[in-house]
Scaffold this motif. Sequence first.
Motif, PDB file in Angstrom:
ATOM      1  N   UNK A  44      -1.465  -4.290   4.064  1.00  0.00           N
ATOM      2  CA  UNK A  44      -1.508  -3.137   3.171  1.00  0.00           C
ATOM      3  C   UNK A  44      -2.933  -2.655   2.937  1.00  0.00           C
ATOM      4  N   UNK A  45      -3.869  -3.584   2.750  1.00  0.00           N
ATOM      5  CA  UNK A  45      -5.273  -3.207   2.549  1.00  0.00           C
ATOM      6  C   UNK A  45      -5.834  -2.513   3.785  1.00  0.00           C
ATOM      7  N   UNK A  46      -5.457  -2.991   4.945  1.00  0.00           N
ATOM      8  CA  UNK A  46      -5.993  -2.421   6.176  1.00  0.00           C
ATOM      9  C   UNK A  46      -5.384  -1.067   6.529  1.00  0.00           C
TER      10      UNK A  46
ATOM     11  N   UNK B 226      -4.974   0.078  21.533  1.00  0.00           N
ATOM     12  CA  UNK B 226      -4.080  -0.971  21.045  1.00  0.00           C
ATOM     13  C   UNK B 226      -3.816  -2.019  22.123  1.00  0.00           C
ATOM     14  N   UNK B 227      -3.956  -3.261  21.739  1.00  0.00           N
ATOM     15  CA  UNK B 227      -3.613  -4.390  22.603  1.00  0.00           C
ATOM     16  C   UNK B 227      -3.241  -5.559  21.703  1.00  0.00           C
ATOM     17  N   UNK B 228      -2.693  -6.604  22.281  1.00  0.00           N
ATOM     18  CA  UNK B 228      -2.236  -7.740  21.491  1.00  0.00           C
ATOM     19  C   UNK B 228      -3.380  -8.435  20.762  1.00  0.00           C
TER      20      UNK B 228
ATOM     21  N   UNK C 125      -9.761  -0.801  15.307  1.00  0.00           N
ATOM     22  CA  UNK C 125      -8.706   0.014  14.702  1.00  0.00           C
ATOM     23  C   UNK C 125      -9.237   0.942  13.609  1.00  0.00           C
ATOM     24  N   UNK C 126     -10.359   0.581  12.994  1.00  0.00           N
ATOM     25  CA  UNK C 126     -10.835   1.303  11.823  1.00  0.00           C
ATOM     26  C   UNK C 126     -11.157   2.780  12.085  1.00  0.00           C
ATOM     27  N   UNK C 127     -11.876   3.126  13.177  1.00  0.00           N
ATOM     28  CA  UNK C 127     -12.166   4.559  13.388  1.00  0.00           C
ATOM     29  C   UNK C 127     -10.923   5.441  13.501  1.00  0.00           C
TER      30      UNK C 127
END
Length: 480
Positions: free
Chosen positions: A304-306, A352-354, A361-363
């Motif tokens: 949730x935070x992320x 995206x990858x495992x 992911x942030x940008x």
Amino acid sequence: MQTQDTKLRGPAVWALILTGVASFMAALDNLVVTTALPAIREDLGGKLEDLEWTVNAYTLTFAVLLMFGAALGDRFGRRRLFIVGLAIFTGASAAAALSPGIDALIAARAVQGIGAAIMMPLTLTLLTAAVPAARRGMALGIYGAVTGLAVASGPLIGGSLTEHISWQWIFWLNVPTGLALIPLARLRLAESTAPDARLDIPGTLLISGGLFGIVYALVNANSEGWTSATVLTGLIVGAALVGGFIHHGFHNANPMLPMRLFRDRGFLGINLAGLLMFLGMFGSIFLLSQFLQGVAGYSPTEAGLRMLPWTGMPMIVAPLAGILSDRIGGRPVVAAGLAFQALGLGWFAAILSADVSYAAQLPPLILSGIGMALYFAPAANVLMSTVAPADQGRASGANTALREVGGALGVAVLASVFSAQGGYESPQAFTDGTVPALCIGAGAVALAAGLALLVPRRTKADGAHADRTAAVPEKVPAAR
């Protein structure tokens, strides 16, 4: 004069508190369940389509009954129906928390959506009736911020309650709140009606049956096959009923949604853009919230935070976007926001990858959040500038309903793509299904950016008119 001002202030404050809390609960339940889905699946079992219905049962009933709920309030009393909707929502929340299985949870979520559809459109009407015109802009601004906060905090609240107590508490949270609001609403809100209000029961039945058939077919397509009798029947009958609703909207004397509004290319463009925006956004959040837990290994609270750089960014950027739209007009800001959202989803699909890191992911999360803010801030003004004052209530209700329909379709469509290309068997399988689904979501939002350009350029006079009318969406019931 001072005494009169004090008398006006009390009812306005109570109306703002009561309608604000009620709208917070209804908006929160759109996304609060997303970070709880892995825990629900582990506890109650169920397949991917069951998880889809856990989200869609709420958004779909909310969407198709929204305008009908407003009309019920006009006809039988807005305060009375607000309390009825609140009671249904509260009772269904308790039923959801007590659900012994996934089917019972889905049924409770559908009833929750019915309660929200009755309650939510009346909050703005009741608030407007209680607040003096001179203070209405401030009150509506606070109301909008509260609703935005619910959307932003939904994944975080859902994740925190799931991790530290249990997933049932995302529903128990509504029960004491609703029980406290019901008597206060009876005591503190004034009753009002619209004597000429009419109920469009045939239109409600047509659109409800049509959308249910289409979403049911999409949700079950991969498990039963696209050519199965069930799926084909759902698609064909659903499409026929939606076609009947459109015909009804053109030819009925007092339809729920007058189709003549869509003859204006600006109204058509901004509404289709909203539907596609929510299709891409809701469907992506449905999958990414599970990716962060099932693949990236974060706890529900951490997930949730992320998500906050995406869902919470509108709280920071929206005021700046509003100022920008005042200067250059709403159309370019809306189109740019949708373009940013599409780029963010496409970027996410590309990286995206495992074993992808959160730093990578942030940008795209931030870019998607900025895009969401740029879209939401001027969208109401753009919408209102495309219709006459007499149609603003129905226009606002139609726009909200279409966006909720987009959310339901988004979960169904993107989950269908996910199921066809991957699954829950392993982190790699989940990633393999999520990437093409995100590409579809990005494409839908990119198309929305193009449709936003259908909105005509507005002059400064048009912009001023839109600013004056932007505070009128609360008249959804009164416009009937």
